[in-house]
Design an enzyme around this catalytic site. Structure first.
Site, PDB file in Angstrom:
ATOM      1  N   TYR A 112       6.551 -11.599  18.737  1.00  0.00           N
ATOM      2  CA  TYR A 112       7.505 -11.843  19.909  1.00  0.00           C
ATOM      3  C   TYR A 112       7.168 -12.612  20.873  1.00  0.00           C
ATOM      4  CZ  TYR A 112      11.282  -9.207  17.417  1.00  0.00           C
ATOM      5  OH  TYR A 112      12.373  -8.792  16.581  1.00  0.00           O
ATOM      6  N   GLU A 206      -5.859  13.362   1.045  1.00  0.00           N
ATOM      7  CA  GLU A 206      -4.803  12.404   0.877  1.00  0.00           C
ATOM      8  C   GLU A 206      -3.367  12.665   1.442  1.00  0.00           C
ATOM      9  OE1 GLU A 206      -2.085  10.505  -2.682  1.00  0.00           O
ATOM     10  OE2 GLU A 206      -4.012  11.564  -3.280  1.00  0.00           O
ATOM     11  N   ASP A 258      -5.155  13.229  -5.062  1.00  0.00           N
ATOM     12  CA  ASP A 258      -4.484  13.763  -6.195  1.00  0.00           C
ATOM     13  C   ASP A 258      -5.171  13.056  -7.345  1.00  0.00           C
ATOM     14  OD1 ASP A 258      -2.288  14.960  -5.058  1.00  0.00           O
ATOM     15  OD2 ASP A 258      -1.087  13.312  -5.152  1.00  0.00           O
TER      16      ASP A 258
END
Length: 386
Positions: A112, A206, A258
């Site tokens: 911006y 994680e 995982d």
């Protein structure tokens, strides 16, 4: 449980020192080259290291994904290049102002702040943030610095918890004394200092849910560990923090995700870097990181067969395959850093069994199991993957 293995902090390999004068010097050097070219009637240009897979390679010696030496030249007096050349100069001037004034801006603010209509035309300097973000990445590659060193930051994600004293500007605090939520990792960690570290290693986790579980079970205190929650794919700020804690403070890094292709990829980016940010691997990646789990071996070792999840997608031996998780695992098997017996065996088992295992599946044993048995047993015995 095996006898506790003492984890020694390593001797620091480097000491980071951020010097804004270096950033300003590089920007001014580019500015002078453009001005001199214009004065001498030549066509100004920038040489920008090319992004993409065809300019990335894996360096065996450093064990990092690195950027090659291919360059693209961006000219001012070229219809196809003029707009991006102008945008590059605008962002360079903006960065110079930020660094000179000691102020920081978000990626959105940078967009911006530099978006306006060019006088006498109907053309805007930037139409979308998808134009300004790549220019900032170009500058990172051109200058050889992090965008955070250019005082441009992204949204924060991730937190740490453990007996480590942090100095952030005028504030100094212990990350284990801020409640169970720990300390939220900011978008930029270049200015952070670590006056006191009383942990043996950092455990990168994680999921926030698992990190919360470990904190509730007092794992950081009992195991003398620092918890770093990535909350999914590790942000640049978290990866930079991990890198600094290892190379500047000598903390061993152990990663806990995982047991699926996404978790293994999270480990991969922490350890070797990523293709998209190959030009920053030497500042973001930590090749000495080790992996504690979840692994395929954990499924049978801890009797978790009934709490696995099926891999998503179509297997390679089925019509239309491989897709989804299967395709991703086959891709990971080709990664140079997974070309070792231990990882190849894990990935082949995942394909053979067609399953994945989440961290939270350990709750099937008991809520305390992960903190009191699983992690201490594997870490203290050195049962870690490379």
């Amino acid at each position: 449980m095996p006898k506790r293995k003492v984890i020694h902090r390593e001797k620091p390999k480097e000491k980071f020192s951020y010097d804004p004068k270096k950033v300003l010097s590089k920007l001014e050097e580019y500015g002078r080259s453009v001005l001199e070219a214009i004065k001498s009637g030549k066509n100004p240009y920038f040489d920008i290291p090319m992004r993409g897979l065809n300019n990335v390679y894996f360096d065996e010696k450093s064990r990092l994904i690195k950027m090659g030496d291919k360059l693209s030249r961006r000219y001012f007096l070229n219809v196809a290049h003029a707009r991006k050349f102008m945008q590059t100069l605008l962002i360079m001037a903006y960065v110079k102002r930020l660094v000179s004034e000691g102020k920081h801006a978000s990626l959105r603010e940078a967009y911006y702040a530099n978006k306006h209509t060019i006088p006498g035309t109907r053309e805007n300097t930037f139409e979308d943030q998808r134009e300004s973000d790549p220019i900032i990445e170009d500058l990172e590659r051109m200058l050889g610095v992090l965008r955070e060193e250019m005082h441009i930051t992204a949204d924060r994600r991730g937190y740490i918890y453990g007996d480590i004293v942090i100095r952030d500007g005028e504030d100094e605090f212990n990350a284990s004394k801020l409640g169970s939520g720990g300390w939220a990792v900011p978008g930029t960690v270049e200015h952070i200092q670590f006056p006191e570290i009383n942990v043996d290693y950092a455990l990168v986790v994680e999921t926030a849910a698992m990190a919360d579980r470990l904190i509730e079970e007092k794992f950081p205190k009992k195991e003398n560990a620092l918890i770093i929650a990535t909350q999914g794919q590790a942000s640049r700020g978290v990866r930079r923090l991990i890198h600094r804690l290892h190379y500047e403070e000598g903390l061993p890094i152990i990663v806990f995700t995982d047991g699926d292709p996404y978790g293994w990829y999270i480990y991969s980016t922490i350890k070797q870097g990523s293709i998209n940010l190959a030009y920053l691997s030497d500042k973001l990646a930590t090749p000495e990181a080790r992996f504690v789990g979840m692994t395929m071996d954990d499924i049978k070792r801890y009797g978790l067969e009934n709490v696995t999840e099926k891999l998503k997608g179509i297997p390679p031996n089925k019509k239309g395959g491989p897709t989804g998780d299967y395709k991703r695992i086959l891709e990971e098997m080709e990664y140079p850093w997974f070309q070792n017996r231990e990882w190849q065996r894990q990935l082949k088992l995942a394909l053979k069994w067609g399953v994945r295992i989440e961290q939270q599946a350990l709750a099937n044993k008991s809520l305390e199991f992960v903190a009191k048995e699983y992690l201490p047993e594997k870490i203290n015995s050195g049962d870690l993957l490379p």
